[in-house]
Scaffold this active site. Structure first.
Site, PDB file in Angstrom:
ATOM      1  N   ARG A 179      -6.236   0.395  -2.905  1.00 54.14           N
ATOM      2  CA  ARG A 179      -6.435   1.335  -1.800  1.00 54.14           C
ATOM      3  C   ARG A 179      -7.353   2.457  -2.281  1.00 54.14           C
ATOM      4  O   ARG A 179      -7.615   2.588  -3.472  1.00 54.14           O
ATOM      5  CB  ARG A 179      -5.096   1.902  -1.317  1.00 54.14           C
ATOM      6  N   GLU A 194       4.060  -2.326  -2.974  1.00 51.69           N
ATOM      7  CA  GLU A 194       5.117  -1.308  -2.973  1.00 51.69           C
ATOM      8  C   GLU A 194       6.455  -1.864  -2.509  1.00 51.69           C
ATOM      9  O   GLU A 194       7.327  -1.119  -2.066  1.00 51.69           O
ATOM     10  CB  GLU A 194       4.668  -0.111  -2.126  1.00 51.69           C
ATOM     11  N   LYS A 195       6.630  -3.186  -2.654  1.00 55.03           N
ATOM     12  CA  LYS A 195       7.868  -3.770  -2.119  1.00 55.03           C
ATOM     13  C   LYS A 195       9.093  -3.363  -2.934  1.00 55.03           C
ATOM     14  O   LYS A 195      10.206  -3.438  -2.440  1.00 55.03           O
ATOM     15  CB  LYS A 195       7.757  -5.281  -1.979  1.00 55.03           C
ATOM     16  N   HIS A 241       9.488  -0.322  -4.035  1.00 60.15           N
ATOM     17  CA  HIS A 241       9.650   1.132  -3.839  1.00 60.15           C
ATOM     18  C   HIS A 241      10.742   1.327  -2.795  1.00 60.15           C
ATOM     19  O   HIS A 241      10.695   0.713  -1.727  1.00 60.15           O
ATOM     20  CB  HIS A 241       8.330   1.714  -3.339  1.00 60.15           C
ATOM     21  N   GLU A 244       6.560  13.472   1.623  1.00 61.71           N
ATOM     22  CA  GLU A 244       7.050  12.229   1.016  1.00 61.71           C
ATOM     23  C   GLU A 244       7.916  12.555  -0.180  1.00 61.71           C
ATOM     24  O   GLU A 244       7.582  13.450  -0.965  1.00 61.71           O
ATOM     25  CB  GLU A 244       5.900  11.396   0.442  1.00 61.71           C
ATOM     26  N   TRP A 283       6.261   2.632  -9.493  1.00 60.76           N
ATOM     27  CA  TRP A 283       5.033   2.818 -10.281  1.00 60.76           C
ATOM     28  C   TRP A 283       5.267   3.418 -11.665  1.00 60.76           C
ATOM     29  O   TRP A 283       4.315   3.739 -12.350  1.00 60.76           O
ATOM     30  CB  TRP A 283       4.015   3.640  -9.486  1.00 60.76           C
ATOM     31  N   ASN A 323      -4.847  10.394   3.282  1.00 66.19           N
ATOM     32  CA  ASN A 323      -3.557  10.407   2.587  1.00 66.19           C
ATOM     33  C   ASN A 323      -3.772  10.839   1.151  1.00 66.19           C
ATOM     34  O   ASN A 323      -4.649  10.294   0.463  1.00 66.19           O
ATOM     35  CB  ASN A 323      -2.925   9.008   2.578  1.00 66.19           C
ATOM     36  N   GLU A 324      -3.013  11.805   0.704  1.00 64.38           N
ATOM     37  CA  GLU A 324      -3.126  12.277  -0.684  1.00 64.38           C
ATOM     38  C   GLU A 324      -4.581  12.231  -1.135  1.00 64.38           C
ATOM     39  O   GLU A 324      -4.942  11.516  -2.079  1.00 64.38           O
ATOM     40  CB  GLU A 324      -2.248  11.453  -1.621  1.00 64.38           C
TER      41      GLU A 324
HETATM   42  C1  GLA Z   1       2.134   8.223  -2.665  1.00 67.75           C
HETATM   43  C2  GLA Z   1       1.478   7.672  -1.417  1.00 67.75           C
HETATM   44  C3  GLA Z   1       2.334   6.694  -0.674  1.00 67.75           C
HETATM   45  C4  GLA Z   1       3.092   5.798  -1.615  1.00 67.75           C
HETATM   46  C5  GLA Z   1       3.886   6.628  -2.580  1.00 67.75           C
HETATM   47  C6  GLA Z   1       4.711   5.809  -3.527  1.00 67.75           C
HETATM   48  O1  GLA Z   1       2.831   9.357  -2.477  1.00 67.75           O
HETATM   49  O2  GLA Z   1       1.060   8.685  -0.554  1.00 67.75           O
HETATM   50  O3  GLA Z   1       1.501   5.946   0.168  1.00 67.75           O
HETATM   51  O4  GLA Z   1       2.181   5.002  -2.295  1.00 67.75           O
HETATM   52  O5  GLA Z   1       2.981   7.376  -3.340  1.00 67.75           O
HETATM   53  O6  GLA Z   1       5.494   6.605  -4.367  1.00 67.75           O
END
Ligand code: GLA
Length: 673
Positions: free
Chosen positions: A112, A357-358, A360, A309, A317, A150-151
């Site tokens: 991503r 991310e399955k 997570h 979040e 991770w 996002n971030e």
């Molecule tokens: C970040 C991202 C999310 C996700 C989380 C996993 O914060 O913004 O999309 O990947 O990490 O911890």
């Protein structure tokens, strides 16, 4: 334009990715959101390829349906611009939008965020997507907040591509105007680095030896500014189409995210939002969490902010991911609320069954609703409903800890005296001591108005402008106790050493002069005259000779090459004082010193006689007769505790007149009017 806008009470929810699920599951989602009290979800963050499957062809069907269902159930959407990951057709057609590392390696699609924020081609596509989604949902009743990308910069903050080189040059031209000024600032008389035009300048790509430090520092500044510029472009479009909807993006205000100067970003946000994840092998992770929350509040200028979040349980991770029990999940969430969060959100609503991310955790786990995680999700939702009166209240403290991304970037440049120095570790060393003695702290930028604080902690403020140094000195003059730690005040904004003895910016304030740093090797430790030890960093420091106003040695070395010289000093300045810690003290000595400074400044803990391991933070609302306080007590111990306190305990709904028992790992929130 300000949050909370439409969402009532404290916001609760998470990233919602219905495009990964069947119709039946999507229907169940809304039922379950109702059960848990979810009122806000972040939608369409990584949905570009699903919404625009081929260039210029849009498929809004699933998002239309999602937005309608949310609106029907009274759940609001933090709708994303869907731009966080370009679709494969775009990177296939325009591979020149991919970012490059310092070694010239292309970061390919397949994960991503494979885009260069400086690529004009990428930007035009991303802005077009933003415009399309904004026009589509401008009047949708579920739309409560825009979530840009996002971030930003999570994986691609430092791009060394040709587009980035071009953008870096433009940034440098607007900072320095002439190449002569750039040469002066970068000290290019060294190693034949003199430039004759901006066209010759490159990002700090991999070079045979240490790259010019000011070039590296400016690249940090530029990279943060470049991403912010991208945010601003997106926001301009959103504002034009939906002037009534607040706009934000999720920051990463933690001890691990070094790349964006969030203090400089904050004023562009209608509400500050952040993401936070604890680290499994940090036994003090709840203190790192507290710091990150305080940092977010500082970035938000003291206003309430959003936890956009965090995780219900394990992430995927880290090397060995840590499973949280229900109590830890609740404490993590409410520690953020205690420190100013008015929204508690997770990544993510439903745990994915495919993709990276399955493993997570999420609010609805793989195990389904017959699970502790789901029970905790519901329990937290109900707790937040009981805490609704907290919304809008703020934290007030007597102590500020100064935090500065530029000092972080500067202090950790290469070719330094001690290349093991980590800026966040230095900051946490002092923050931990404050946390342990129960003192609440604001984490603020050096440009913040410091006049209302009784004590200032200035850890490793390596790079400091004349103006910021003067602000710190003025706080001491007018009565604050200021504690400065080593490797502070060493360089100016260009990373040029302030000459005449260290720490150049604070020599007069501290009444000392350091001739040389004496860095200790891994296994070295020198004794101090109170029986404690100094490790990591020491300095050949002498007290400046000032007669009766001279600084005094608080602690001295009793062995090693600096035997007899001061390690910790104190200087009376105007109505206040300035303390210097020229070494890394052991934890006990650090607490002792912090206690001395707090006692002098007349700073008391948030709650008297707190047992060890219990966190106390207070939020305040109103003034005079309308004054209300909310005292959050979080018990991080494996045993129950009894706390002398009074007020209405909001989670249990019981009135407390004298003392309250908090179970092992439990929480209480005392409301007083
Ligand atoms: C970040 C991202 C999310 C996700 C989380 C996993 O914060 O913004 O999309 O990947 O990490 O911890």
């Amino acid at each position: 334009m300000h949050w909370p806008g439409k969402v009532p009470g404290l916001a609760y929810g998470g990233d919602y990715n219905p495009e990964q699920w069947s119709q039946a599951t999507r229907e169940q989602d809304l039922e379950l959101m109702g059960e848990a009290g979810v009122n806000l979800v972040s939608v369409a963050i990584f949905s570009w390829a699903m919404l625009e499957p081929r260039e210029g062809e849009y498929d809004w069907s699933w998002l239309d349906e999602t937005m309608d269902r949310l609106a029907d159930r009274g759940v609001f959407a933090a709708l994303a611009t869907a731009t966080a990951s370009p679709p494969p057709w775009l990177t296939h057609k325009h591979p020149e939008i991919l970012p490059e590392t310092a070694d010239g390696v292309t970061l390919w699609p397949g994960a991503r965020q494979a885009y260069s924020v400086s690529s004009p081609v990428f930007r035009s596509y991303a802005l077009r997507m933003t415009r399309s989604i904004a026009e589509r949902y401008a009047d949708h009743p579920a739309l409560a907040l825009w979530h840009v990308d996002n971030e930003l910069g999570c994986h691609n903050s430092h791009d060394f591509s040709d587009d980035a080189a071009e953008a870096f040059r433009r940034w440098l031209e607007s900072r320095y105007h002439t190449v002569e000024e750039l040469n002066r600032a970068w000290g290019t008389a060294f190693w034949s680095q003199r430039y004759s035009s901006f066209e010759e300048v490159l990002p700090p790509r991999k070079a045979p030896m240490f790259v010019n430090p000011t070039q590296q520092l400016d690249f940090h500044r530029y990279s943060s500014d470049e991403l912010l510029e991208y945010f601003r472009e997106m926001k301009r479009i959103l504002r034009e189409i939906t002037p009534q909807i607040p706009v934000t993006t999720n920051f990463m205000c933690t001890t691990r995210s070094k790349n964006m100067d969030y203090f400089s970003w904050a004023s562009d946000m209608d509400v500050v939002a952040t993401d936070h994840y604890t680290i499994a092998d940090d036994p003090m992770r709840h203190i790192e969490l507290a710091f990150s929350a305080d940092l977010t509040r500082g970035v938000a200028g003291g206003e309430p902010w959003m936890l956009m979040e965090h995780s219900t349980s394990a992430v995927n991770w880290q090397q060995r991911n840590h499973t949280k029990d229900s109590a830890e999940m609740l404490r993590d969430s409410l520690s953020h609320v205690a420190r100013g969060a008015d929204a508690v959100m997770f990544f993510q609503w439903r745990q994915s069954h495919a993709g990276a991310e399955k493993y997570h955790s999420a609010m609805v786990p793989h195990a389904g609703t017959d699970s502790d995680v789901w029970d905790s999700t519901v329990k937290l939702g109900h707790a937040l409903q009981k805490l609704a009166p907290v919304q809008g209240s703020t934290v007030r403290t007597q102590v500020a800890l100064l935090f500065d991304y530029e000092s972080w970037w500067g202090a950790e440049l290469d070719s330094h005296p001690n290349n093991d120095l980590s800026y966040p570790e230095e900051v946490m060393h002092w923050y931990r001591a404050l946390w342990e003695i129960g003192v609440a702290v604001d984490v603020v930028h050096p440009s913040h108005d410091l006049s209302s604080y009784d004590a200032l902690i200035v850890p490793c403020l390596y790079l400091v402008s004349d103006e910021h140094a003067a602000g710190i000195a003025a706080a001491a003059q007018s009565g604050a106790s200021v504690l400065v730690s080593y490797f502070s005040g060493i360089v100016d904004e260009n990373e040029h050493v302030r000459l005449g003895g260290y720490p150049g910016a604070f020599r007069d304030l501290l009444g000392i002069r350091t001739e040389e740093f004496w860095i200790l090797q891994q296994d070295q430790a020198w004794g101090l005259d109170d029986g404690s030890t100094a490790t990591f960093w020491t300095e050949k420091t002498r007290l400046a000779d000032e007669g009766s106003g001279a600084a005094e040695a608080v602690l001295k070395y009793v062995d090693g090459p600096l035997q007899g010289l001061p390690a910790v000093t104190r200087h009376e300045v105007g109505n206040g004082s300035a303390w210097y810690a020229g070494t890394r003290l052991d934890e006990e000595a650090t607490r002792t010193l912090i206690r001395q400074v707090m006692a002098e400044a007349d700073v008391s803990p948030e709650h008297e006689d707190l047992p060890e391991g219990v966190e106390a933070v207070r939020r305040h609302k109103g003034a005079g007769d309308a004054k209300e306080t909310f005292l959050f007590l979080l018990n991080h111990n494996a045993e129950g505790v009894t706390i002398r306190t009074s007020g209405m305990e909001l989670l249990s709904g019981t009135f407390v007149s004298d003392a309250f028992d908090i179970a092992a790992g439990g929480i209480a929130v005392l409301h007083k009017r």
